[in-house]
Design a protein around this motif. Structure first.
Motif, mmCIF file in Angstrom:
data_model
loop_
_atom_site.group_PDB
_atom_site.id
_atom_site.type_symbol
_atom_site.label_atom_id
_atom_site.label_comp_id
_atom_site.label_asym_id
_atom_site.label_seq_id
_atom_site.Cartn_x
_atom_site.Cartn_y
_atom_site.Cartn_z
ATOM 1 N N PHE A 183 0.849 -1.186 0.000
ATOM 2 C CA PHE A 183 0.000 0.000 0.000
ATOM 3 C C PHE A 183 0.887 1.238 0.000
ATOM 4 C CE2 PHE A 183 -2.330 -3.392 2.144
ATOM 5 C CZ PHE A 183 -3.546 -3.375 1.475
ATOM 6 N N ASP A 239 -7.267 5.440 4.761
ATOM 7 C CA ASP A 239 -7.910 4.376 3.990
ATOM 8 C C ASP A 239 -7.757 3.000 4.630
ATOM 9 O OD1 ASP A 239 -8.467 6.226 1.743
ATOM 10 O OD2 ASP A 239 -6.290 6.185 1.512
ATOM 11 N N ILE A 240 -6.680 2.831 5.361
ATOM 12 C CA ILE A 240 -6.412 1.555 6.030
ATOM 13 C C ILE A 240 -5.913 1.835 7.436
ATOM 14 C CG2 ILE A 240 -5.916 0.198 3.937
ATOM 15 C CD1 ILE A 240 -2.937 0.789 4.399
ATOM 16 N N SER A 241 -5.961 0.830 8.282
ATOM 17 C CA SER A 241 -5.470 0.956 9.658
ATOM 18 C C SER A 241 -4.623 -0.260 9.998
ATOM 19 C CB SER A 241 -6.639 1.066 10.641
ATOM 20 O OG SER A 241 -7.356 -0.161 10.700
ATOM 21 N N VAL A 256 -3.221 4.943 -1.442
ATOM 22 C CA VAL A 256 -3.815 4.391 -0.225
ATOM 23 C C VAL A 256 -2.982 4.858 0.970
ATOM 24 C CG1 VAL A 256 -4.505 2.317 1.017
ATOM 25 C CG2 VAL A 256 -4.611 2.367 -1.490
ATOM 26 N N GLY A 314 -6.889 -3.065 11.115
ATOM 27 C CA GLY A 314 -7.579 -3.682 9.991
ATOM 28 C C GLY A 314 -6.666 -4.599 9.201
ATOM 29 N N LEU A 315 -5.441 -4.181 9.000
ATOM 30 C CA LEU A 315 -4.481 -5.012 8.280
ATOM 31 C C LEU A 315 -4.128 -6.265 9.068
ATOM 32 C CD1 LEU A 315 -2.084 -2.246 6.900
ATOM 33 C CD2 LEU A 315 -3.806 -3.538 5.624
#
Length: 440
Positions: A171, A219-221, A214, A224-225
């Motif tokens: 990412f 958009d991501i944490s 991203v 979450g990953l």
């Protein structure tokens, strides 16, 4: 970075296109095969090889030089890439004069080391020109790893994980992969789009997907990953730039040096890039030198680097400092910024002379001013991240949750060097692989 009424001194096309093209050509001509063989013959092929110890990626330097000397540069390139998959770029941007070449026995004996960096470039360029990737993937493990950041650390990590048979998703917040190599170094050090060509070559290993645009935290944490992947590697670099903490630094014409270099690297026609007549760069590292030299190459008449401590304490190498002065850049040391003056846009920068004391840096009370219509801040970068579960100390990630590895500039112990980031990304990949295989 366009000209505006508030910054009348910052204009494009100070030099004709032909002059700019010549200024930004490859500043270190590559060796031809004969020159490479002659340079390789100077190596003593030391058994204890202090040059290997001095290399952050521990490339077997005597071996690859012997392979060049015996007419097998492709084998030499593979020796390099086994330790440093971004060996082509590192050959161009590494401060070899303070790493492997400084440790060279020839340097100690004669004051002239073996040209290790140039030989490394010769080998990797020769092999890359054939277009064939030297490594293949292991059988698929069924494991999936997230890599955040497509800079040197992230790319090195992704490549080594892919070699081990893991599937990797990278990412990247910017439009292109490459990180520092693509956005953060002087253009004349990596000409002909080399950073992207090396990325494309690296991806030939297969098993690596890159998703650009991203951003971590938007958009991501991390959490979450961790839920979606078997392991996570963070190689996010340092996104923020330290402030001058001087009145007036918000005036037009004052900007971050990293932004200037980034825009320059992505500008196809450098005659359209505005530059001041009198440029002041505040800082003492590689970013300061790259911004200063490139300002001069674009046509700035007067370019001055101002550093707050003694010249010996500048983090830019002596070689780079000499390169700057040879390009016409003046270096002033022992001076700290007090204020940026001007009516709406910068016209002068006021500095105070400083001295180092046992109690720290102190001002002497004497001041001076430098005329400036453009000022670049190059006083270091810091981590800009709002994420839970990460321990940040002194602007670096010191600890992360289970299943998360960290490397490169954002990590404690990280340095502003491509080669160090590669080493940390590679080593993290090996640790991730061992962890995943232990879990079965």
């Amino acid at each position: 970075m366009t000209n505006s009424p508030l910054t009348p001194g910052i204009v494009p096309a100070r030099l004709p296109a032909d002059n700019i093209a010549a200024n930004f050509a490859d500043h270190a001509a590559a060796l031809d095969p004969h020159e490479a063989r002659v340079a390789a013959d100077r190596c003593y092929f030391c058994h204890d090889a202090p040059c290997i110890t001095a290399c952050p990626t521990s490339i077997d330097i005597p071996l690859f030089i012997r392979q060049i000397a015996t007419g097998t540069p492709d084998a030499a390139a593979k020796t390099i890439w086994q330790a440093n998959i971004l060996g082509g770029m590192c050959a161009r941007v590494c401060p070899t004069e303070t790493l492997c070449e400084e440790a060279c026995v020839r340097e100690a004996a004669e004051g002239k080391p073996v040209e290790i960096g140039q030989l490394q470039r010769f080998a990797t360029d020769t092999a890359m020109a054939k277009g064939q990737h030297p490594f293949s993937r292991a059988p698929s493990t069924g494991k999936k790893v997230a890599v955040v950041g497509a800079g040197p650390a992230g790319l090195a990590c992704a490549h080594r994980l892919a070699m081990h048979g893991h599937d990797v998703v990278v990412f990247e917040r910017r439009p292109k992969a490459g990180g520092l190599n693509e956005y953060g170094i002087a253009s004349y050090k990596a000409t002909e789009n080399f950073a992207q060509r090396e990325v494309d070559w690296l991806l030939q290993i297969g098993g690596i997907e890159i998703r650009t645009g991203v951003s971590l935290g938007r958009d991501i944490s991390v959490d979450g990953l961790r839920a979606d992947y078997d392991a996570v590697f963070l190689g996010i670099g340092l996104g923020g730039v330290n402030a001058l903490r001087a009145p007036g630094e918000d005036k037009a014409g004052v900007q971050d040096a990293v932004d200037f270099i980034s825009v320059l690297r992505q500008t196809a026609d450098l005659t359209t890039l505005p530059v001041g007549r009198n440029v002041v760069v505040i800082g003492g590292g590689m970013t300061a030198v790259d911004a200063a030299v490139q300002s001069k190459l674009l046509g700035a008449e007067n370019v001055t680097i101002v550093y707050r401590r003694e010249q010996e304490k500048m983090s830019a190498s002596g070689y780079e400092q000499d390169h700057a002065t040879n390009a016409g850049v003046r270096i002033i040391c022992n001076a700290a910024p007090l204020a940026v003056h001007g009516n709406g846009s910068v016209r002068e920068v006021e500095f105070a002379y400083t001295i180092d004391t046992p109690e720290g840096l102190k001002q002497t009370g004497e001041t001076f001013r430098l005329k400036a219509d453009q000022v670049f801040k190059a006083i270091g970068q810091t981590l800009t991240l709002a994420e839970t579960g990460l321990v940040v100390e002194q602007g670096k990630i010191a600890a992360a949750p289970a299943g998360v590895w960290v490397g490169g500039d954002c990590a404690t112990g990280g340095e502003d060097l491509t080669v160090t980031a590669v080493a940390q990304g590679r080593d993290a990949a090996e640790a991730i692989h061992a962890s995943l295989m232990a879990k079965g």
